[in-house]
Design a protein around this motif. Structure first.
Motif, PDB file in Angstrom:
ATOM      1  N   HIS C 195       0.831  -1.205   0.000  1.00  0.00           N
ATOM      2  CA  HIS C 195       0.000   0.000   0.000  1.00  0.00           C
ATOM      3  C   HIS C 195       0.865   1.254   0.000  1.00  0.00           C
ATOM      4  O   HIS C 195       0.550   2.234  -0.677  1.00  0.00           O
ATOM      5  CB  HIS C 195      -0.921  -0.008   1.219  1.00  0.00           C
ATOM      6  N   ALA C 196       1.963   1.209   0.765  1.00  0.00           N
ATOM      7  CA  ALA C 196       2.827   2.391   0.821  1.00  0.00           C
ATOM      8  C   ALA C 196       3.467   2.651  -0.541  1.00  0.00           C
ATOM      9  O   ALA C 196       3.558   3.805  -0.984  1.00  0.00           O
ATOM     10  CB  ALA C 196       3.898   2.196   1.896  1.00  0.00           C
ATOM     11  N   VAL C 197       3.886   1.580  -1.230  1.00  0.00           N
ATOM     12  CA  VAL C 197       4.521   1.767  -2.534  1.00  0.00           C
ATOM     13  C   VAL C 197       3.525   2.366  -3.521  1.00  0.00           C
ATOM     14  O   VAL C 197       3.841   3.281  -4.287  1.00  0.00           O
ATOM     15  CB  VAL C 197       5.084   0.424  -3.039  1.00  0.00           C
ATOM     16  N   ALA C 202       1.557   7.060  -6.385  1.00  0.00           N
ATOM     17  CA  ALA C 202       0.409   7.942  -6.552  1.00  0.00           C
ATOM     18  C   ALA C 202       0.807   9.391  -6.288  1.00  0.00           C
ATOM     19  O   ALA C 202       0.267  10.313  -6.899  1.00  0.00           O
ATOM     20  CB  ALA C 202      -0.714   7.524  -5.609  1.00  0.00           C
ATOM     21  N   ALA C 203       1.773   9.600  -5.403  1.00  0.00           N
ATOM     22  CA  ALA C 203       2.223  10.963  -5.131  1.00  0.00           C
ATOM     23  C   ALA C 203       2.978  11.545  -6.320  1.00  0.00           C
ATOM     24  O   ALA C 203       2.942  12.747  -6.563  1.00  0.00           O
ATOM     25  CB  ALA C 203       3.116  10.968  -3.892  1.00  0.00           C
ATOM     26  N   PHE C 204       3.641  10.671  -7.090  1.00  0.00           N
ATOM     27  CA  PHE C 204       4.362  11.165  -8.267  1.00  0.00           C
ATOM     28  C   PHE C 204       3.433  11.390  -9.454  1.00  0.00           C
ATOM     29  O   PHE C 204       3.779  12.087 -10.397  1.00  0.00           O
ATOM     30  CB  PHE C 204       5.461  10.165  -8.675  1.00  0.00           C
ATOM     31  N   ALA C 205       2.269  10.756  -9.424  1.00  0.00           N
ATOM     32  CA  ALA C 205       1.397  10.789 -10.597  1.00  0.00           C
ATOM     33  C   ALA C 205       0.995  12.200 -11.022  1.00  0.00           C
ATOM     34  O   ALA C 205       0.998  12.496 -12.216  1.00  0.00           O
ATOM     35  CB  ALA C 205       0.168   9.915 -10.358  1.00  0.00           C
ATOM     36  N   ALA C 225       3.153   2.226 -13.143  1.00  0.00           N
ATOM     37  CA  ALA C 225       3.691   1.530 -11.974  1.00  0.00           C
ATOM     38  C   ALA C 225       2.580   1.233 -10.969  1.00  0.00           C
ATOM     39  O   ALA C 225       2.557   0.159 -10.357  1.00  0.00           O
ATOM     40  CB  ALA C 225       4.782   2.374 -11.322  1.00  0.00           C
ATOM     41  N   ILE C 226       1.637   2.186 -10.801  1.00  0.00           N
ATOM     42  CA  ILE C 226       0.524   1.934  -9.878  1.00  0.00           C
ATOM     43  C   ILE C 226      -0.270   0.723 -10.345  1.00  0.00           C
ATOM     44  O   ILE C 226      -0.614  -0.169  -9.559  1.00  0.00           O
ATOM     45  CB  ILE C 226      -0.401   3.162  -9.792  1.00  0.00           C
ATOM     46  N   THR C 227      -0.527   0.683 -11.664  1.00  0.00           N
ATOM     47  CA  THR C 227      -1.300  -0.446 -12.197  1.00  0.00           C
ATOM     48  C   THR C 227      -0.575  -1.766 -11.952  1.00  0.00           C
ATOM     49  O   THR C 227      -1.173  -2.741 -11.491  1.00  0.00           O
ATOM     50  CB  THR C 227      -1.504  -0.250 -13.703  1.00  0.00           C
ATOM     51  N   ALA C 228       0.727  -1.776 -12.241  1.00  0.00           N
ATOM     52  CA  ALA C 228       1.493  -3.016 -12.059  1.00  0.00           C
ATOM     53  C   ALA C 228       1.510  -3.427 -10.592  1.00  0.00           C
ATOM     54  O   ALA C 228       1.301  -4.596 -10.245  1.00  0.00           O
ATOM     55  CB  ALA C 228       2.909  -2.828 -12.582  1.00  0.00           C
ATOM     56  N   MET C 229       1.746  -2.444  -9.706  1.00  0.00           N
ATOM     57  CA  MET C 229       1.795  -2.754  -8.280  1.00  0.00           C
ATOM     58  C   MET C 229       0.447  -3.254  -7.785  1.00  0.00           C
ATOM     59  O   MET C 229       0.369  -4.141  -6.941  1.00  0.00           O
ATOM     60  CB  MET C 229       2.194  -1.509  -7.477  1.00  0.00           C
ATOM     61  N   GLY C 231      -1.760  -4.919  -9.504  1.00  0.00           N
ATOM     62  CA  GLY C 231      -1.876  -6.332  -9.892  1.00  0.00           C
ATOM     63  C   GLY C 231      -1.083  -7.232  -8.963  1.00  0.00           C
ATOM     64  O   GLY C 231      -1.572  -8.262  -8.494  1.00  0.00           O
ATOM     65  N   LEU C 232       0.143  -6.798  -8.647  1.00  0.00           N
ATOM     66  CA  LEU C 232       0.972  -7.586  -7.734  1.00  0.00           C
ATOM     67  C   LEU C 232       0.320  -7.687  -6.369  1.00  0.00           C
ATOM     68  O   LEU C 232       0.341  -8.741  -5.724  1.00  0.00           O
ATOM     69  CB  LEU C 232       2.356  -6.943  -7.624  1.00  0.00           C
ATOM     70  N   GLU C 233      -0.297  -6.576  -5.928  1.00  0.00           N
ATOM     71  CA  GLU C 233      -0.919  -6.563  -4.604  1.00  0.00           C
ATOM     72  C   GLU C 233      -2.102  -7.515  -4.526  1.00  0.00           C
ATOM     73  O   GLU C 233      -2.351  -8.126  -3.493  1.00  0.00           O
ATOM     74  CB  GLU C 233      -1.377  -5.143  -4.252  1.00  0.00           C
ATOM     75  N   ILE C 234      -2.833  -7.641  -5.646  1.00  0.00           N
ATOM     76  CA  ILE C 234      -3.949  -8.597  -5.650  1.00  0.00           C
ATOM     77  C   ILE C 234      -3.413 -10.002  -5.424  1.00  0.00           C
ATOM     78  O   ILE C 234      -3.946 -10.783  -4.636  1.00  0.00           O
ATOM     79  CB  ILE C 234      -4.726  -8.495  -6.980  1.00  0.00           C
ATOM     80  N   LEU C 235      -2.290 -10.297  -6.102  1.00  0.00           N
ATOM     81  CA  LEU C 235      -1.654 -11.598  -5.909  1.00  0.00           C
ATOM     82  C   LEU C 235      -1.184 -11.757  -4.470  1.00  0.00           C
ATOM     83  O   LEU C 235      -1.440 -12.775  -3.814  1.00  0.00           O
ATOM     84  CB  LEU C 235      -0.486 -11.725  -6.881  1.00  0.00           C
TER      85      LEU C 235
END
Lengths: 78, 176, 260
Positions: C195-197, C202-205, C225-229, C231-235
């Motif tokens: 969540h922090a990542v 999101a702060a850079f967006a 990167a948010i989208t990729a993260m 997806g990873l977070e769902i996993l």
């Protein structure tokens, strides 16, 4: 951003602590790679060892999480 | 940055990571225990027995259906065997009928042939008789002509012979 | 809260990545006491409602041919049941409801925490430490009740050479007591880190709003990167629930059959 020398040390320490994550990455990759190598040699035994794979990944990953935690503690708690 | 976070998080919040804000621990633990107890009772009293029952029932249904399917399969095999048997019967009957018909036709043919043979034989005999008659009459004619000719020849040569002698001589020559 | 204080004078992170984990009362602004209904409480209640929705309402038709929700519930049941049976053996099956409770709570808390603006109760060390301590205490008590002093043979590796056994016993004891620590920090750390990542990216967006030049590069990259993260977070959300549950099963097996 003017801070004191303690804060600078904490941030440097946090950055150093993040190197531990690389170790965890190597460990997790090792576990998964060896699992895959074994699974390709003997695919019939692969399915029964999936649980062991995840346990191994979890143990390797926990240590990376510890280093991440140390980094967070240095950043925000010290 | 840590100090600024502290300001940002509000005066009541502890510094740094919210996870290490011990003033909220009691609250979180209390509500977590409430949540877990509720989930445990919901699961163990209602959900899990029901799902286990549904799964068992489905397993039973599947087993029954498989048994029923085996039954139907056996029935189908029986039906197929009966059908095969009927087919074989029909085929042998058809063969028998065909054989009988063939025999019948053969017999008719033979009868017709025999009749025809008989007719032909009769005709042949008749013809032969006619031929013999014709031949006999022809022989007779030849004898008469020969005798007449001989008589004429004898008289022409200046001789005379009795009729009986000429007849005997001609008959003798004709017998050859 | 953090938006005004940071965004105005720094131009760095517009919001703080750790702000999302702050436990605050839902109503009013007072201190958090024992029984205050906080955002953490709210999401725990939503978790309970979702569990009831899936496991109770979803299976209420008792259909032989299941609907989608019912087959998910049956899938979850079969998954955990098989795990308990495979790892702990037949005699572990009677602890199945407890393990199912842990799994279903963690998996729902993790997934619900991935909704935007949601709060993740499992990202808090207080919550995961209680979960891990429950398992640790239960397993230790159960081990002694079932095996008496024989439970201590868990630490005495009888297959090792005699000279090595005391050393191994020390290591085994230490690793036994580190179990709840790693068990809880793994879950909380994974949730917190992901969540922090996402928050950092999101702060850079919105960089394109500050500086168009760099922003044209940074903004698409951070959204990617948010989208990729995500997806990873769902996993990760599922894998961590799975790992927590299977480790619980492994510890339970140790308690039931301590002999190596």
């Amino acid at each position: 951003m003017e801070g004191d020398i303690v804060q600078m040390g904490a941030f440097i320490g946090a950055g150093l602590a993040c190197m531990g994550m690389g170790g965890a990455a190597v460990g997790v990759g090792n576990v998964a790679g060896n699992y895959l190598a074994g699974a390709l040699r003997n695919p019939s035994a692969a399915a029964s060892q999936t649980a062991t794979l995840f346990i191994g990944i979890a143990f390797a990953e926990a240590l990376g999480i510890f280093s991440f935690l140390v980094a967070l503690l240095l950043m925000f708690a010290v | 940055m840590a100090t600024e976070t502290q300001d940002a998080a509000g005066a009541a919040q502890a510094p740094g990571m919210p996870q290490l804000d011990f003033s909220t621990f009691g609250n979180q633990i209390f509500w977590l225990l409430v949540t877990l107890v509720v989930i445990y009772f919901v699961l163990s009293r209602v959900a899990l027995p029901r799902i286990a029952a549904v799964l068992a029932e489905r397993q039973g249904t599947i087993t029954n259906d498989i048994a029923k399917a085996e039954d139907l399969k056996a029935q189908a095999a029986d039906a197929e065997a009966a059908y095969e048997k009927a087919l074989a019967d029909a085929r042998s009957e058809a063969q028998a009928i065909a054989q009988a018909t063939r025999d019948d036709i053969k017999a008719q043919g033979q009868a017709a042939q025999a009749e025809a043979d008989a007719k032909i034989a009769a005709k042949a005999a008749e013809s032969e008789k006619a031929i013999a008659e014709i031949r006999a009459s022809a022989m007779e004619n030849v004898e008469v002509v020969a005798k007449d000719t001989a008589e004429a020849l004898v008289s022409a040569l200046g001789g005379s012979a009795s009729k009986a002698d000429i007849d005997a001589a001609v008959t003798n020559r004709l017998k050859g | 809260m953090a938006t005004e204080s940071h965004g105005a004078d720094e131009g760095g992170l517009v919001f703080h990545p750790m702000d999302q984990f702050i436990v605050k009362p839902l109503m009013g602004d007072g201190p958090v006491s024992m029984f205050t209904v906080t955002n953490s409480t709210l999401w725990m209640i939503i978790t309970v409602l979702c569990v009831i929705g899936l496991m109770v309402v979803g299976s209420s038709r008792r259909a032989i041919i299941p609907s989608r929700v019912q087959s998910i519930a049956e899938l979850a049941y079969g998954f955990i049941y098989k795990m308990v049976e495979d790892v702990t053996g037949k005699d572990g099956v009677k602890y199945f409801p407890y393990i199912m409770t842990l799994f279903i709570f963690i998996v729902f808390a993790n997934f619900l925490g991935l909704l935007p603006r949601a709060f993740t109760p499992t990202s808090h060390i207080a919550v995961t430490a209680v979960l891990a301590m429950l398992v640790f205490v239960a397993v230790t008590v159960l081990g002694f009740v079932k095996n008496g002093a024989g439970f201590l043979s868990l630490f005495w590796v009888s297959s090792a050479p005699l000279a090595l056994r005391p050393v191994l016993a020390l290591i085994e004891v230490i690793s036994y007591f580190v179990r709840p620590v790693s068990h809880s920090i793994r879950l909380a750390g994974n949730m917190m880190a992901g969540h922090a990542v996402i928050k950092v990216f999101a702060a850079f967006a919105p960089m394109v709003l500050i500086s168009t030049g760099i922003g044209l590069v940074v903004t698409p990259l951070s959204i990617l990167a948010i989208t990729a993260m995500y997806g990873l977070e769902i996993l990760v959300a599922f894998i961590q629930a799975y790992v927590f549950t299977i480790l619980t099963c492994v510890y339970l097996k140790d308690a039931l059959h301590p002999h190596h």
